[in-house]
Enzyme design. Structure first.
Site, PDB file in Angstrom:
ATOM      1  N   TRP A   1      -7.823  -1.346 -31.068  1.00 51.88           N
ATOM      2  CA  TRP A   1      -8.599  -2.547 -31.372  1.00 51.88           C
ATOM      3  C   TRP A   1      -7.720  -3.514 -32.179  1.00 51.88           C
ATOM      4  O   TRP A   1      -7.010  -3.102 -33.090  1.00 51.88           O
ATOM      5  CB  TRP A   1      -9.846  -2.176 -32.186  1.00 51.88           C
ATOM      6  CG  TRP A   1     -10.540  -3.399 -32.688  1.00 51.88           C
ATOM      7  CD1 TRP A   1     -11.358  -4.211 -31.970  1.00 51.88           C
ATOM      8  CD2 TRP A   1     -10.432  -3.975 -33.993  1.00 51.88           C
ATOM      9  NE1 TRP A   1     -11.758  -5.269 -32.745  1.00 51.88           N
ATOM     10  CE2 TRP A   1     -11.210  -5.150 -34.000  1.00 51.88           C
ATOM     11  CE3 TRP A   1      -9.745  -3.626 -35.155  1.00 51.88           C
ATOM     12  CZ2 TRP A   1     -11.333  -5.971 -35.111  1.00 51.88           C
ATOM     13  CZ3 TRP A   1      -9.860  -4.434 -36.271  1.00 51.88           C
ATOM     14  CH2 TRP A   1     -10.651  -5.602 -36.244  1.00 51.88           C
TER      15      TRP A   1
ATOM     16  N   ASP B   1     -22.139 -17.223 -31.909  1.00 50.11           N
ATOM     17  CA  ASP B   1     -21.801 -15.808 -31.699  1.00 50.11           C
ATOM     18  C   ASP B   1     -22.922 -14.942 -32.264  1.00 50.11           C
ATOM     19  O   ASP B   1     -24.069 -15.391 -32.411  1.00 50.11           O
ATOM     20  CB  ASP B   1     -20.417 -15.523 -32.337  1.00 50.11           C
ATOM     21  CG  ASP B   1     -19.692 -14.360 -31.686  1.00 50.11           C
ATOM     22  OD1 ASP B   1     -20.045 -13.207 -31.990  1.00 50.11           O
ATOM     23  OD2 ASP B   1     -18.775 -14.579 -30.861  1.00 50.11           O
ATOM     24  N   ASP B   2     -22.630 -13.724 -32.603  1.00 45.45           N
ATOM     25  CA  ASP B   2     -23.601 -12.741 -33.083  1.00 45.45           C
ATOM     26  C   ASP B   2     -24.424 -13.311 -34.255  1.00 45.45           C
ATOM     27  O   ASP B   2     -23.968 -14.202 -34.963  1.00 45.45           O
ATOM     28  CB  ASP B   2     -22.811 -11.509 -33.558  1.00 45.45           C
ATOM     29  CG  ASP B   2     -23.656 -10.265 -33.576  1.00 45.45           C
ATOM     30  OD1 ASP B   2     -24.879 -10.377 -33.494  1.00 45.45           O
ATOM     31  OD2 ASP B   2     -23.066  -9.171 -33.677  1.00 45.45           O
TER      32      ASP B   2
ATOM     33  N   LYS C   1     -20.952 -15.453 -24.037  1.00 40.92           N
ATOM     34  CA  LYS C   1     -19.943 -14.444 -24.382  1.00 40.92           C
ATOM     35  C   LYS C   1     -20.649 -13.096 -24.233  1.00 40.92           C
ATOM     36  O   LYS C   1     -21.579 -12.785 -24.982  1.00 40.92           O
ATOM     37  CB  LYS C   1     -19.454 -14.653 -25.807  1.00 40.92           C
ATOM     38  CG  LYS C   1     -18.416 -13.631 -26.264  1.00 40.92           C
ATOM     39  CD  LYS C   1     -17.866 -14.040 -27.615  1.00 40.92           C
ATOM     40  CE  LYS C   1     -16.960 -13.002 -28.235  1.00 40.92           C
ATOM     41  NZ  LYS C   1     -16.612 -13.356 -29.613  1.00 40.92           N
TER      42      LYS C   1
ATOM     43  N   ASP D   1     -20.588  -9.411 -24.685  1.00 40.74           N
ATOM     44  CA  ASP D   1     -19.850  -8.448 -25.493  1.00 40.74           C
ATOM     45  C   ASP D   1     -20.317  -7.019 -25.191  1.00 40.74           C
ATOM     46  O   ASP D   1     -21.392  -6.804 -24.607  1.00 40.74           O
ATOM     47  CB  ASP D   1     -20.107  -8.782 -26.975  1.00 40.74           C
ATOM     48  CG  ASP D   1     -18.977  -8.343 -27.900  1.00 40.74           C
ATOM     49  OD1 ASP D   1     -18.122  -7.564 -27.463  1.00 40.74           O
ATOM     50  OD2 ASP D   1     -18.979  -8.780 -29.058  1.00 40.74           O
TER      51      ASP D   1
ATOM     52  N   ASN E   1     -19.831  -3.550 -27.599  1.00 39.09           N
ATOM     53  CA  ASN E   1     -19.132  -3.038 -28.785  1.00 39.09           C
ATOM     54  C   ASN E   1     -19.274  -1.543 -28.988  1.00 39.09           C
ATOM     55  O   ASN E   1     -19.360  -1.079 -30.122  1.00 39.09           O
ATOM     56  CB  ASN E   1     -19.647  -3.767 -30.025  1.00 39.09           C
ATOM     57  CG  ASN E   1     -19.164  -5.189 -30.052  1.00 39.09           C
ATOM     58  OD1 ASN E   1     -17.969  -5.437 -30.071  1.00 39.09           O
ATOM     59  ND2 ASN E   1     -20.082  -6.133 -30.014  1.00 39.09           N
TER      60      ASN E   1
ATOM     61  N   CYS F   1     -16.011  -9.603 -23.145  1.00 42.87           N
ATOM     62  CA  CYS F   1     -15.503  -9.151 -24.440  1.00 42.87           C
ATOM     63  C   CYS F   1     -15.976  -7.722 -24.629  1.00 42.87           C
ATOM     64  O   CYS F   1     -17.065  -7.356 -24.187  1.00 42.87           O
ATOM     65  CB  CYS F   1     -16.082 -10.055 -25.530  1.00 42.87           C
ATOM     66  SG  CYS F   1     -15.671  -9.565 -27.213  1.00 42.87           S
TER      67      CYS F   1
ATOM     68  N   ASP G   1      -9.660  -9.393 -30.851  1.00 40.74           N
ATOM     69  CA  ASP G   1     -10.239  -9.889 -32.097  1.00 40.74           C
ATOM     70  C   ASP G   1      -9.163 -10.304 -33.082  1.00 40.74           C
ATOM     71  O   ASP G   1      -9.474 -10.850 -34.139  1.00 40.74           O
ATOM     72  CB  ASP G   1     -11.122  -8.807 -32.731  1.00 40.74           C
ATOM     73  CG  ASP G   1     -12.516  -8.811 -32.128  1.00 40.74           C
ATOM     74  OD1 ASP G   1     -12.856  -9.785 -31.432  1.00 40.74           O
ATOM     75  OD2 ASP G   1     -13.264  -7.850 -32.357  1.00 40.74           O
TER      76      ASP G   1
HETATM   77  C1  DGJ Z   1     -16.926  -8.194 -31.287  1.00 38.71           C
HETATM   78  C2  DGJ Z   1     -16.241  -9.400 -30.744  1.00 38.71           C
HETATM   79  O1  DGJ Z   1     -14.963  -9.085 -30.306  1.00 38.71           O
HETATM   80  C3  DGJ Z   1     -16.210 -10.481 -31.796  1.00 38.71           C
HETATM   81  O2  DGJ Z   1     -15.503 -11.589 -31.329  1.00 38.71           O
HETATM   82  C4  DGJ Z   1     -17.620 -10.837 -32.166  1.00 38.71           C
HETATM   83  O3  DGJ Z   1     -18.253 -11.404 -31.052  1.00 38.71           O
HETATM   84  C5  DGJ Z   1     -18.359  -9.598 -32.636  1.00 38.71           C
HETATM   85  N1  DGJ Z   1     -18.269  -8.535 -31.675  1.00 38.71           N
HETATM   86  C6  DGJ Z   1     -19.791  -9.906 -32.894  1.00 38.71           C
HETATM   87  O4  DGJ Z   1     -20.508  -8.786 -33.233  1.00 38.71           O
END
Ligand code: DGJ
Length: 742
Positions: free
Chosen positions: A197, A364-365, A474, A476, A478, A524, A546
């Site tokens: 990461w 974003d978030d 976007k 994402d 995670n 993402c 990131d």
């Molecule tokens: C991970 C992404 O890579 C970031 O750019 C951002 O969007 C965060 N998540 C938000 O939780």
């Protein structure tokens, strides 16, 4: 072009000077050549030398002088005489499945269908396919190997489909898409792209030693650790010269790739769906389709190979509506506000964005249903009324008044245990009753193998985007899947869950992007955790990492550029000191690096000084006025970091790249010194891609500095004196000199 050579079973796939030759012999497809094209002779291809090594098993009793041990095979299954790794491992009620034997071949216009998997786009008019059918008996497994050639591209797509034509179930525990036994006798280097990461796609070059070099992912996404893409090259091959073979999977889930060097320096290069924890159960009549593999070759070194991939991504992978469509300059709220989002704050950041010249504001978030941090609310895609009392609708209208388009962040594949979605459907996440529901970043992964889950999610996501008026999303993801298990799969099908999740994720992406054709989607996964050709099939842009520190980012983007073009690579100017590394760097350097991809901004403009605001505004204006060239021009790496080993603090760590316009009359050259050097000497940089006979005027910061011919700039090069001190960067523009009569 695909041709059958002579009367026998010899096939040549050729396009743009690259040939791939295979033939059928001893009941097996044998590999002969992949590289510069030539007319093969049936005699040499179909009777290759391969004497059995001592004590090895004779594979073909009719020809005891032939050995599978050293044969170059196109699809090595279980063969008694072959000690190398197998592409196919499975069992039937009759025991292990052996290497299937050739039955027939056909050539047809177009390409095979892929059951919902992303693939190179082609029509019957611009592609053709060689299909080889093989069968194992008594299991009655039918294996269809296919090779697709695309007009105007040297890239070949390989595909594999298996069908259980027997009357009892089969289980596959490994099934690769592509295996190539490269001609032996040449030492080879291997380049992989990997890291972690915020350190994605670092380039690693190493000599292939004896044994097996293996990469892959078993965490459910293609991963930050390795990209499902690699290069083989001769030790002499450099950026601009020499043979280079590249391969990538069009897939975003678990994968595996290996290069095996055998006892006589033969190389077996194999790739496909991840084998660890994988198994696939095939009832009679059922079939399984592998993720697509793409193979490319160039004699023009790594830059030549990259150009082939960049063109291919543009022409054959991206959603067609996004071909040559300029990408907007966006300001993303993440590093400006993180979760601390409210209407007043966002409007003030957005005002700054508009003043800088950004065209799109991305929230974003942190905008939805009680989301204060990463512990809740994923799945509840409605604006938090406390943070955004007028909802996304009022916010996006306010942004439009300020001349900004609006975009939002979503993470559709995940759910927080603390969310209404989870409370209503606690069984919708990947889990197995009796086992703990493993969390990561306080979230669970939705079981996208289930149609009802996908249907509900697609509805929620489409509605959220449509109601908000967003023109950008976007997307994402995670979380790693961990050990992917599903409550709705039987015990014997648990090994299918990770791949079924990926098929479901693709189906969800297809539904959402299909319903919102004018919305720009940027992929993402915690930055670059799923940057692969599979994702780009649905989403024409990707948030590469990131890490926004320009020193680290320059290395990430150069590694990325091996396979991915600038117009898919999201790259942002962020605050200094940098939030990931703590390093300070001048704005000029942050701008120069971000202009190497799709330029965006990720900071609070209110925190900039007047001087920085002016510089960033000018930088954005510069980028916008040369956007076509910077996003879609031909990209050349001029100076990369050493592929292996630490940087020497004594040697300057310089990197440089350039973009050249389609008629080669304009170009932009970017040069950076990543680490400061005391008492620096002049630098000489050889350019690329210019027309030798043209004269170019060179400008820096709008001021003419000199003039030279393309020949001089690409041979002797461009010479300049860098300044001492931190973070030196230089952008030089080239324009062909128009003279009267030109
Ligand atoms: C991970 C992404 O890579 C970031 O750019 C951002 O969007 C965060 N998540 C938000 O939780």
């Amino acid at each position: 072009m695909i041709e059958r050579v002579g009367d026998g079973q010899l096939y040549r796939i050729a396009s743009e000077g690259v040939g791939y030759v295979l033939g059928i012999s001893h009941g097996l497809p044998l590999h002969y050549w992949w590289g510069e094209d030539f007319a093969p002779s049936a005699e040499t291809v179909l009777s290759p030398p391969s004497s059995p090594p001592p004590y090895s098993v004779v594979e073909d009793p009719a020809d005891p002088h032939w050995s599978a041990a050293r044969a170059a095979l196109e699809y090595p299954g279980l063969l008694a005489g072959d000690p190398r790794g197998s592409a196919l491992i499975g069992t039937s009620s009759a025991g292990p499945i052996f290497c299937p034997r050739f039955i027939q071949a056909r050539v047809y216009a177009g390409r095979p269908g892929l059951d919902g998997l992303p693939h190179a786009r082609a029509s019957e008019a611009d592609s053709s396919t060689l299909e080889l059918c093989l069968r194992d008996l008594p299991s009655n497994l039918l294996l269809m190997l296919s090779y697709t050639s695309f007009d105007g591209s040297p890239v070949i797509a390989r595909n594999v489909r298996v069908v259980n034509e027997g009357d009892s179930p089969l289980v596959l525990s490994r099934i690769a898409t592509s295996s190539v036994d490269l001609p032996r006798g040449t030492a080879m280097d291997f380049i992989s792209l990997g890291g972690a990461w915020a350190r994605e796609r670092g380039l690693d070059r190493r000599r292939i030693g004896p044994g097996t070099t293996a990469l892959g992912s078993k965490i459910g996404i293609s991963s930050h650790r390795f990209s499902p893409a690699a290069v083989l090259l001769t030790p002499e091959t450099c950026e601009d010269w020499g043979p280079a073979w590249g391969a990538t999977l069009v897939y975003s889930g678990n994968w595996t790739m290996s290069v095996e060097r055998d006892d006589t320096d033969g190389l077996r290069w194999m790739m496909g769906v991840g084998a660890e924890s994988f198994s696939w159960h095939l009832e009679p009549g059922e079939s399984f389709c592998c993720p697509e593999a793409l193979l490319a070759f160039s004699t023009e070194g790594l830059n030549g190979l990259s150009r082939r991939w960049h063109d291919f991504v543009h022409d054959r992978i991206l959603p067609p509506a996004w071909r040559r469509r300029p990408r907007p300059v966006l300001l993303n709220s993440w590093e400006a506000a993180y979760f601390d989002v409210d209407e007043t704050r966002i409007l003030s950041i957005a005002e700054g964005a508009a003043d800088l010249g950004a065209e799109l504001f991305v929230l974003d978030d942190g905008w939805f249903a009680g989301r204060q941090d990463d512990s809740s609310s994923l799945g509840d895609w409605v604006a938090d009324p406390g943070k955004l009392p007028g909802g996304l609708e009022r916010l996006s209208a306010a942004l439009r008044e300020r001349g900004l388009a609006f975009g939002i962040w979503l993470e559709p594949e995940a759910v927080s245990p603390d969310s209404d979605l989870y409370r209503s459907h606690p069984d919708w996440c990947l889990h197995l009753p009796g086992r703990p529901r493993a969390e990561g970043r306080n979230q669970l992964v939705l079981d996208l193998g289930r149609e009802e889950v996908r249907e509900e999610l697609a509805g929620r996501v489409i509605e959220a985007v449509q109601r908000s008026g967003a023109q950008y999303v976007k997307w994402d993801m995670n979380r790693h899947l961990g050990i992917a298990l599903s409550a709705t799969s039987s015990v014997e099908r648990q090994g299918e869950v990770a791949h079924r999740f990926m098929l479901g994720a693709y189906d969800l992406m297809a539904r959402v992007t299909g319903a919102l054709p004018d919305v720009l989607f940027e992929g993402c996964a915690g930055g670059g955790g799923r940057m692969d050709f599979g994702l780009l099939y649905f989403m024409p842009q990707y948030w590469a990492s990131d890490d926004t520190d320009p020193v680290a980012r320059a290395a990430i983007q150069l590694g990325t550029s091996l396979f991915f073009p600038p117009f898919v690579t999201g790259a942002h100017v962020s605050a200094s000191p940098n939030h990931q590394t703590g390093r300070s760097s001048p704005l000029s350097m942050r701008l120069a690096v971000a202009m190497g991809g799709v330029l965006g901004v990720e900071l609070d403009p209110a925190r900039l000084s007047a001087e920085e605001t002016r510089e960033l505004r000018e930088g954005i204006a510069f980028y916008k006025s040369r956007r076509e060239l910077l996003q879609f021009g031909t990209f050349y790496r001029l100076q990369s970091l050493p592929a292996a080993g630490p940087w020497s603090p004594l040697a300057p760590a310089d990197v440089a790249w350039m973009s050249v316009g389609p008629d080669r009359r304009r170009a932009v050259v970017t040069w950076l010194r990543l680490l400061p050097v005391a008492n620096p000497g002049p630098v000489r940089l050889r350019l690329a891609g210019l027309l030798p006979e043209l004269r170019y005027e060179l400008r820096r910061a709008g001021t003419r500095v000199s003039e030279a011919s393309g020949r001089e700039l690409c041979t002797r090069g461009l010479e300049f004196q860098p300044t001492a001190g931190e973070g030196c960067s230089l952008i030089t523009e080239l324009a062909a000199v128009e003279r009267e009569g030109d």
